[in-house]
Design a protein around this motif. Structure first.
Motif, mmCIF file in Angstrom:
data_model
loop_
_atom_site.group_PDB
_atom_site.id
_atom_site.type_symbol
_atom_site.label_atom_id
_atom_site.label_comp_id
_atom_site.label_asym_id
_atom_site.label_seq_id
_atom_site.Cartn_x
_atom_site.Cartn_y
_atom_site.Cartn_z
ATOM 1 N N THR A 87 2.931 -5.423 -14.786
ATOM 2 C CA THR A 87 3.158 -5.272 -13.349
ATOM 3 C C THR A 87 4.431 -4.459 -13.101
ATOM 4 O O THR A 87 4.449 -3.541 -12.272
ATOM 5 N N LYS A 90 3.999 -0.673 -13.646
ATOM 6 C CA LYS A 90 3.022 0.046 -12.813
ATOM 7 C C LYS A 90 3.684 1.224 -12.095
ATOM 8 O O LYS A 90 4.713 1.074 -11.449
ATOM 9 N N GLU A 199 2.623 6.993 -17.453
ATOM 10 C CA GLU A 199 2.424 5.614 -16.999
ATOM 11 C C GLU A 199 1.760 4.744 -18.066
ATOM 12 O O GLU A 199 0.820 5.162 -18.735
ATOM 13 N N THR A 201 -0.515 1.628 -19.071
ATOM 14 C CA THR A 201 -1.527 0.689 -18.572
ATOM 15 C C THR A 201 -2.019 -0.127 -19.764
ATOM 16 O O THR A 201 -1.844 0.277 -20.911
#
Ligand code: XMP
Length: 305
Positions: A87, A90, A199, A201
């Motif tokens: 989280t 993100k 990013e 993930t």
């Protein structure tokens, strides 16, 4: 290192003095630095040491199970913080921000655990090159420059702050830690997050985790590199079956080094390179291409971010 036994005696005394009768939390990742720290601190303050393993979701394959096995007889606190880390990460693209976000999560979790257990200090396995590279502005090692400014701890205890990696390994030998720990490859504190460009993930981490496991299986025992790993460096075109796909480009890196400050790529046999490409691209459906990095440090760093 001239005299590892003397280093051990002096650090044990120093930790005892710095802890000043208080409890101390520490991150035990299972790498050589934190394992040596834990062993020194156990001698210094015994049960007042609270070792914590944080499952960030960014660890290598099988790591959490391995830690439980090796350190099962320590009172090890295992914390599942995977959701918390994903989280927080993100939308984070910039490598420096990534390190800071991860560093901050670590510290917040330690603060939480310290409050819960009444610990006053934090013990860290920071070594000399971590400090040099952070101070020199190359990047914020998550346990140095990545530290948030407000920290609840009275003291940060860093017994390995003046040692190079090979010296830490000597101390590990003198402490009679298992050879598996003593010779373990370095693994960065921010984990697989710095092996995904851009990013982070869950999906990308799963792919890079599989690729890392294959690289380690193929290279560690045969070639004894100082460090080897895989990173996801971008998307590219490939063909799988009858279809053109848009898949991940995996870079494989394997280097010799003394202390991580400089590094030279291993010259791997052609069959090994082919095997790596074939295994990574066939065992991981999302991978379209595998490249081998032949750049020394400098100019490239060892990790990709
Ligand atoms: P670089 O990529 O700077 O890496 O050439 C040198 C060594 O340090 C490790 N590394 C890290 N370790 N926190 C760590 O604890 C970090 O943020 C970090 N970044 C890189 C890297 O794996 C290599 O062994």
């Amino acid at each position: 290192m001239k005299d590892p036994m003397r280093f051990i005696e002096e650090s044990v005394r120093e930790i005892e003095r710095e802890a000043a009768g208080g409890k101390v939390v520490m991150a035990l990742s299972g790498g050589v630095d934190s394992s040596v720290c834990a062993a020194l601190a156990m001698r210094a303050i015994g049960k007042r040491l609270i070792p914590i393993y944080i499952d960030t979701g960014l660890m290598r394959k099988g790591e959490t199970e391995r830690i439980r096995e090796i350190f099962g007889d320590l009172d090890l606190l295992v914390i599942d913080a995977q959701e918390e880390f994903f989280t927080a990460l993100k939308g984070v693209v910039d490598p420096e921000r990534k390190r800071k976000v991860i560093g901050e999560r670590f510290i917040r979790i330690f603060e939480r655990e310290a409050r819960r257990t009444g610990a006053r200090h934090l013990l860290q396995g920071t070594i000399y090159p971590d400090r040099i590279e952070s101070e020199g502005g190359i990047k914020s090692h998550h346990n140095v420059g990545g530290m948030p400014l407000s920290i609840e701890f009275e003291r940060i205890i860093e017994p390995l702050r003046d040692l190079y990696k090979d010296e830490v390994r000597e101390v590990a030998g003198a402490l009679k830690l298992p050879p598996e720990i003593q010779h373990r490859m370095p693994f960065p504190g921010p984990g697989l997050a710095v092996r995904v460009l851009g990013e982070v993930t869950k999906e990308k981490i799963e792919i890079v985790r599989e690729a890392n496991a294959i690289v380690e299986e193929e290279l560690v025992e045969r070639f004894h590199p100082w460090q080897c790993f895989a990173a996801l460096i971008g998307l590219g075109t490939g063909v799988k079956g009858d279809n053109r796909i848009h898949g991940w480009i995996v870079a494989v890196r394997a280097v010799h080094s003394r202390d991580g400050m400089t590094a030279d790529p291993l010259v791997l046999p052609a069959e090994t390179l082919k095997r790596l490409a074939s295994r990574i691209a066939s065992e991981i459906p999302e991978v379209a291409r595998v490249v081998y990095d032949i750049t020394p440090k400098p100019p490239a760093t060892i990790e990709y971010e």
